[in-house]
Design a protein around this motif. Structure first.
Motif, PDB file in Angstrom:
ATOM      1  N   VAL A 231      37.275  30.158  34.948  1.00  0.00           N
ATOM      2  CA  VAL A 231      38.537  30.437  35.654  1.00  0.00           C
ATOM      3  C   VAL A 231      39.330  29.144  35.825  1.00  0.00           C
ATOM      4  O   VAL A 231      40.552  29.103  35.619  1.00  0.00           O
ATOM      5  N   TYR A 232      38.627  28.074  36.183  1.00  0.00           N
ATOM      6  CA  TYR A 232      39.304  26.780  36.354  1.00  0.00           C
ATOM      7  C   TYR A 232      39.916  26.296  35.031  1.00  0.00           C
ATOM      8  O   TYR A 232      41.052  25.835  34.975  1.00  0.00           O
ATOM      9  N   LEU A 233      39.112  26.392  33.948  1.00  0.00           N
ATOM     10  CA  LEU A 233      39.579  25.878  32.664  1.00  0.00           C
ATOM     11  C   LEU A 233      40.692  26.735  32.068  1.00  0.00           C
ATOM     12  O   LEU A 233      41.576  26.236  31.376  1.00  0.00           O
ATOM     13  N   SER A 234      40.650  28.036  32.326  1.00  0.00           N
ATOM     14  CA  SER A 234      41.632  28.930  31.710  1.00  0.00           C
ATOM     15  C   SER A 234      43.049  28.682  32.236  1.00  0.00           C
ATOM     16  O   SER A 234      44.026  28.919  31.512  1.00  0.00           O
TER      17      SER A 234
ATOM     18  N   ALA B 261      51.033  34.322  34.730  1.00  0.00           N
ATOM     19  CA  ALA B 261      50.231  35.132  35.663  1.00  0.00           C
ATOM     20  C   ALA B 261      49.731  36.403  34.987  1.00  0.00           C
ATOM     21  O   ALA B 261      48.555  36.791  35.138  1.00  0.00           O
ATOM     22  N   VAL B 262      50.621  37.060  34.222  1.00  0.00           N
ATOM     23  CA  VAL B 262      50.229  38.312  33.564  1.00  0.00           C
ATOM     24  C   VAL B 262      49.151  38.045  32.504  1.00  0.00           C
ATOM     25  O   VAL B 262      48.108  38.721  32.456  1.00  0.00           O
ATOM     26  N   ILE B 263      49.406  37.055  31.631  1.00  0.00           N
ATOM     27  CA  ILE B 263      48.453  36.756  30.551  1.00  0.00           C
ATOM     28  C   ILE B 263      47.127  36.275  31.119  1.00  0.00           C
ATOM     29  O   ILE B 263      46.036  36.664  30.659  1.00  0.00           O
ATOM     30  N   HIS B 264      47.197  35.449  32.141  1.00  0.00           N
ATOM     31  CA  HIS B 264      45.985  34.901  32.758  1.00  0.00           C
ATOM     32  C   HIS B 264      45.130  36.007  33.370  1.00  0.00           C
ATOM     33  O   HIS B 264      43.885  36.042  33.198  1.00  0.00           O
ATOM     34  N   LEU B 265      45.800  36.934  34.059  1.00  0.00           N
ATOM     35  CA  LEU B 265      45.064  38.019  34.705  1.00  0.00           C
ATOM     36  C   LEU B 265      44.408  38.923  33.661  1.00  0.00           C
ATOM     37  O   LEU B 265      43.232  39.292  33.794  1.00  0.00           O
ATOM     38  N   VAL B 266      45.171  39.277  32.632  1.00  0.00           N
ATOM     39  CA  VAL B 266      44.617  40.147  31.587  1.00  0.00           C
ATOM     40  C   VAL B 266      43.444  39.465  30.886  1.00  0.00           C
ATOM     41  O   VAL B 266      42.399  40.082  30.633  1.00  0.00           O
ATOM     42  N   PHE B 267      43.585  38.198  30.571  1.00  0.00           N
ATOM     43  CA  PHE B 267      42.526  37.471  29.868  1.00  0.00           C
ATOM     44  C   PHE B 267      41.247  37.416  30.699  1.00  0.00           C
ATOM     45  O   PHE B 267      40.138  37.676  30.184  1.00  0.00           O
ATOM     46  N   LEU B 268      41.371  37.064  31.975  1.00  0.00           N
ATOM     47  CA  LEU B 268      40.184  36.937  32.810  1.00  0.00           C
ATOM     48  C   LEU B 268      39.542  38.293  33.071  1.00  0.00           C
ATOM     49  O   LEU B 268      38.311  38.402  33.178  1.00  0.00           O
ATOM     50  N   GLN B 269      40.380  39.342  33.168  1.00  0.00           N
ATOM     51  CA  GLN B 269      39.802  40.681  33.325  1.00  0.00           C
ATOM     52  C   GLN B 269      38.997  41.071  32.084  1.00  0.00           C
ATOM     53  O   GLN B 269      37.932  41.673  32.176  1.00  0.00           O
ATOM     54  N   TRP B 270      39.518  40.696  30.920  1.00  0.00           N
ATOM     55  CA  TRP B 270      38.792  41.018  29.673  1.00  0.00           C
ATOM     56  C   TRP B 270      37.536  40.175  29.515  1.00  0.00           C
ATOM     57  O   TRP B 270      36.496  40.666  29.083  1.00  0.00           O
ATOM     58  N   LEU B 271      37.625  38.856  29.914  1.00  0.00           N
ATOM     59  CA  LEU B 271      36.501  37.949  29.692  1.00  0.00           C
ATOM     60  C   LEU B 271      35.411  38.125  30.742  1.00  0.00           C
ATOM     61  O   LEU B 271      34.219  38.108  30.413  1.00  0.00           O
ATOM     62  N   LEU B 272      35.789  38.282  31.999  1.00  0.00           N
ATOM     63  CA  LEU B 272      34.822  38.215  33.094  1.00  0.00           C
ATOM     64  C   LEU B 272      34.642  39.531  33.851  1.00  0.00           C
ATOM     65  O   LEU B 272      33.963  39.567  34.890  1.00  0.00           O
ATOM     66  N   TRP B 273      35.328  40.570  33.414  1.00  0.00           N
ATOM     67  CA  TRP B 273      35.126  41.848  34.099  1.00  0.00           C
ATOM     68  C   TRP B 273      33.660  42.265  34.007  1.00  0.00           C
ATOM     69  O   TRP B 273      33.016  42.090  32.955  1.00  0.00           O
ATOM     70  N   PRO B 274      33.033  42.742  35.087  1.00  0.00           N
ATOM     71  CA  PRO B 274      33.641  43.121  36.373  1.00  0.00           C
ATOM     72  C   PRO B 274      33.466  42.088  37.471  1.00  0.00           C
ATOM     73  O   PRO B 274      33.694  42.378  38.649  1.00  0.00           O
ATOM     74  N   VAL B 275      33.010  40.846  37.125  1.00  0.00           N
ATOM     75  CA  VAL B 275      32.712  39.877  38.179  1.00  0.00           C
ATOM     76  C   VAL B 275      33.944  39.098  38.624  1.00  0.00           C
ATOM     77  O   VAL B 275      33.891  38.376  39.619  1.00  0.00           O
ATOM     78  N   PHE B 276      35.089  39.210  37.886  1.00  0.00           N
ATOM     79  CA  PHE B 276      36.288  38.451  38.259  1.00  0.00           C
ATOM     80  C   PHE B 276      37.074  39.217  39.322  1.00  0.00           C
ATOM     81  O   PHE B 276      37.473  40.374  39.101  1.00  0.00           O
ATOM     82  N   PRO B 277      37.370  38.601  40.490  1.00  0.00           N
ATOM     83  CA  PRO B 277      38.137  39.285  41.541  1.00  0.00           C
ATOM     84  C   PRO B 277      39.627  39.314  41.204  1.00  0.00           C
ATOM     85  O   PRO B 277      40.239  38.286  40.941  1.00  0.00           O
ATOM     86  N   VAL B 278      40.221  40.528  41.228  1.00  0.00           N
ATOM     87  CA  VAL B 278      41.638  40.688  40.874  1.00  0.00           C
ATOM     88  C   VAL B 278      42.533  39.919  41.850  1.00  0.00           C
ATOM     89  O   VAL B 278      43.563  39.358  41.461  1.00  0.00           O
ATOM     90  N   THR B 279      42.164  39.895  43.133  1.00  0.00           N
ATOM     91  CA  THR B 279      43.000  39.195  44.121  1.00  0.00           C
ATOM     92  C   THR B 279      43.153  37.722  43.763  1.00  0.00           C
ATOM     93  O   THR B 279      44.194  37.116  44.029  1.00  0.00           O
ATOM     94  N   LEU B 280      42.139  37.140  43.133  1.00  0.00           N
ATOM     95  CA  LEU B 280      42.229  35.742  42.720  1.00  0.00           C
ATOM     96  C   LEU B 280      43.279  35.581  41.623  1.00  0.00           C
ATOM     97  O   LEU B 280      44.027  34.602  41.604  1.00  0.00           O
TER      98      LEU B 280
END
Length: 629
Positions: free
Chosen positions: A55-58, A96-115
């Protein structure tokens, strides 16, 4: 290192180095936003573990390419405005949109959407703060410097006034505190955070906010309204400045460089003479035009206005290499910017060199000649009488005869009111030059060339004129020097004088002296008071012993009069223009004048000042050597 030194060092970096610094700051801010988002969500200081490192690096890995693609690193931060901030917000929103979609795809389900929502918001906040800090700091409007700045009111809350306030906010040095405007719909409102006051509150606002400067941002207001506003400001002791006319703001943008001292017409407090542009073309358009003394204040303005009438060739005759180079570069730039087809010909020459003048006229065959070359400073000619007479009288004769020899259609002499009953050698020399043209105009062999003269008063803003001298003395803390408490002069601006010269050439039939109807003469002492008061200062005198600027009376200089006249006789006649008069004044026939010119040349070559004065007394009506008491 002091802030100013660091500021200069950063500004001195190369463009790639500056972009690298900003990119590095953005990477740090992206990491900081991620840390802050985690800490806020967990309600404790965070340290990344496991998959959280992704998350930090992305953040930086995604933000930097988007910022580059949207041009954020091409901006000049010290000039950052609303458009740049909007672009930054859009870039962070896309991130924000690209970052959220990417992290949801990479880290789902452990990535918190609120973050994924909180981190971009914090990132945008940090980016905005960094850009705003860079703007104010690098532009020299650093924090804690507000009390060192001048405090300005802007008179006029229109488009020009608002743009000016924005430009001043970027440039620093003067801090806008509000607007003055007559529009009831704007009074009491705020524009970009600055309040709008009514003119009735002007005095109260100046005192309440300790205003030091007022800027007139009202380029389309009538002269009468403008004079009334300036009269009010004189009593408030604020430094009054102005912006150019609307014609000079055609680009629709205003910069802090456009702010300047009051126009000369504002200092005079009278309407400018409005002249008829339709009279200016017949002697100029598609023709070859020669201007002598082209590098001087009158000559250069002649060239500028002539160029706007589209001559085929414009011959710039000047004896000063630097003045000619400067003028030619300016006019050449104007031609390139406007795609003008006029051929500019810079000619180094002196009007006392008849051989050179003959070659110029034979080679280029000018249709119209405007003769502005002259020594015009009264004390200088008094100290150098022979050179003054040779240049002003025989230079005119040389140029007139050279032009007539090639059949020039018109020859116009730029003359002066000091030629009327002169008390100095400069004025007498200019009257002798007029006599030369009057005599040549009466000769049957010179009928192909129409000779005329244009006589006017003091030209404000020219080299050696009183207002630039007063401004220089004012900048040095005074005193302002006035020759005599009762001395008066007629005044006009350089553009007015030049337009008169151009129009006189059209109306001339041969041998006339044209004079501008200039209204009332102006007392120099009143002009000095007006200049001091509109600079935000007070004159120190018996009534105001604590004033800022002294006015010193130094006495009339040799050959100087208390007042000037425009006509020798009392028979002015009207012309096609209501503000231009003409007179057919008495003169000597050419044979008699030619004899006197021979004697004058002998005396000048022998440095015989007494002999020079004998000829002038013989030829120049009303010439006397002593100034008025």
């Amino acid at each position: 290192m002091k802030n100013s030194q660091l500021n200069q060092r950063l500004l001195g970096l190369s463009r790639p180095a500056k972009r690298a610094v900003v990119l590095g700051v953005d990477i740090v801010l992206a990491l900081l936003a991620t840390w802050a988002a985690y800490s806020l969500r967990e309600e404790s200081l965070h340290w990344p573990q496991g998959h959280q490192w992704w998350v930090y690096l992305s953040g930086p890995l995604m933000a930097v390419p988007i910022f580059v693609r949207m041009g954020l690193y091409r901006a000049i931060f010290r000039y950052t405005g609303l458009d740049a901030l909007v672009t930054t917000a859009l870039a962070v929103g896309l991130y924000a949109v690209i970052h959220l979609v990417f992290l949801q795809w990479l880290l789902w389900p452990v990535f918190p959407v609120t973050l994924g929502v909180l981190q971009p918001i914090l990132f945008l906040l940090l980016i905005g703060i960094s850009r705003a800090t860079a703007r104010f700091w690098l532009a020299g409007v650093g924090f804690g410097r507000g009390f060192e700045q001048g405090r300005m009111l802007i008179y006029g809350a229109g488009t020009v006034g608002v743009q000016t306030a924005s430009a001043l906010g970027i440039a620093g040095g003067l801090k806008p505190y509000g607007f003055i405007d007559e529009d009831p719909g704007k009074i009491g409102q705020t524009i970009n955070g600055l309040p709008v006051f009514s003119p009735a509150m002007l005095s109260e606002v100046v005192q309440k906010y300790d205003i030091t400067d007022v800027l007139l941002a009202i380029p389309n207001v009538s002269r009468g309204q403008r004079n009334q506003i300036i009269h009010t400001l004189r009593t408030l002791h604020v430094h009054t400045r102005t912006l150019p006319a609307l014609s000079d703001l055609a680009s629709g943008k205003v910069s802090v460089q456009d702010v300047h001292e009051l126009d000369l017409d504002d200092l005079l407090g009278r309407d400018a003479v409005v002249l008829q542009a339709d009279l200016l073309t017949s002697c100029i358009e598609s023709k070859t035009v020669l201007v002598t003394g082209a590098g001087g204040s009158i000559g250069s303005e002649l060239c500028r206005q002539i160029l706007q009438q589209h001559p085929r060739q414009l011959l710039l005759l000047e004896h000063s290499e630097f003045a000619l180079y400067t003028l030619h570069r300016e006019l050449d730039g104007w031609c390139k910017d406007t795609d003008a087809k006029t051929q500019l010909v810079p000619l180094l020459a002196t009007v006392v060199d008849r051989r050179r003048l003959d070659w110029i006229c034979t080679t280029y065959r000018p249709h119209t000649v405007y003769h502005a070359a002259a020594y015009k400073h009264v004390p200088m000619v008094e100290c150098n009488p022979s050179q003054g007479l040779i240049n002003n009288v025989f230079g005119t004769l040389n140029m007139a005869q050279a032009a007539a020899a090639v059949g020039a259609s018109r020859f116009v002499l730029v003359s002066t009111d000091k030629a009327v009953r002169p008390t100095n050698l400069m004025g007498a020399s200019k009257r002798m030059a007029e006599l030369v043209l009057q005599a040549l105009a009466s000769e049957p062999g010179n009928q192909s060339t129409c000779f005329s003269m244009v006589r006017f008063g003091n030209v404000l803003g020219s080299s050696g004129s009183v207002v630039p001298l007063f401004r220089e003395q004012l900048a040095n803390g005074g005193p302002i020097t006035v020759t005599h408490p009762e001395v008066t002069r007629y005044f006009m601006s350089i553009p007015e004088a030049v337009q008169l010269v151009l129009q006189a050439a059209v109306m001339a039939q041969g041998g006339e002296v044209f004079v501008l109807e200039m209204g009332h003469s102006v007392k120099i002492l009143d002009l000095a008071y007006r200049l001091v008061e509109l600079s935000g200062l007070q004159v120190r005198n018996e009534q105001q012993p604590d004033g800022d600027i002294d006015i010193s009376f130094i006495g009339l200089r040799p050959g100087e009069k208390l007042y000037e006249e425009l006509l020798i006789g009392d028979n002015p006649m009207s012309t096609a223009h209501p503000r231009i008069m003409k007179a057919l004044e008495s003169f000597m026939p050419w044979p008699a004048l030619q004899t006197q010119l021979g004697m004058l040349m002998q005396a000048a070559l022998a440095e015989d000042e007494a002999g020079i004065r004998v000829v002038l007394h013989c030829c120049v009506q009303g010439f006397h050597d002593q100034p008025d008491a």
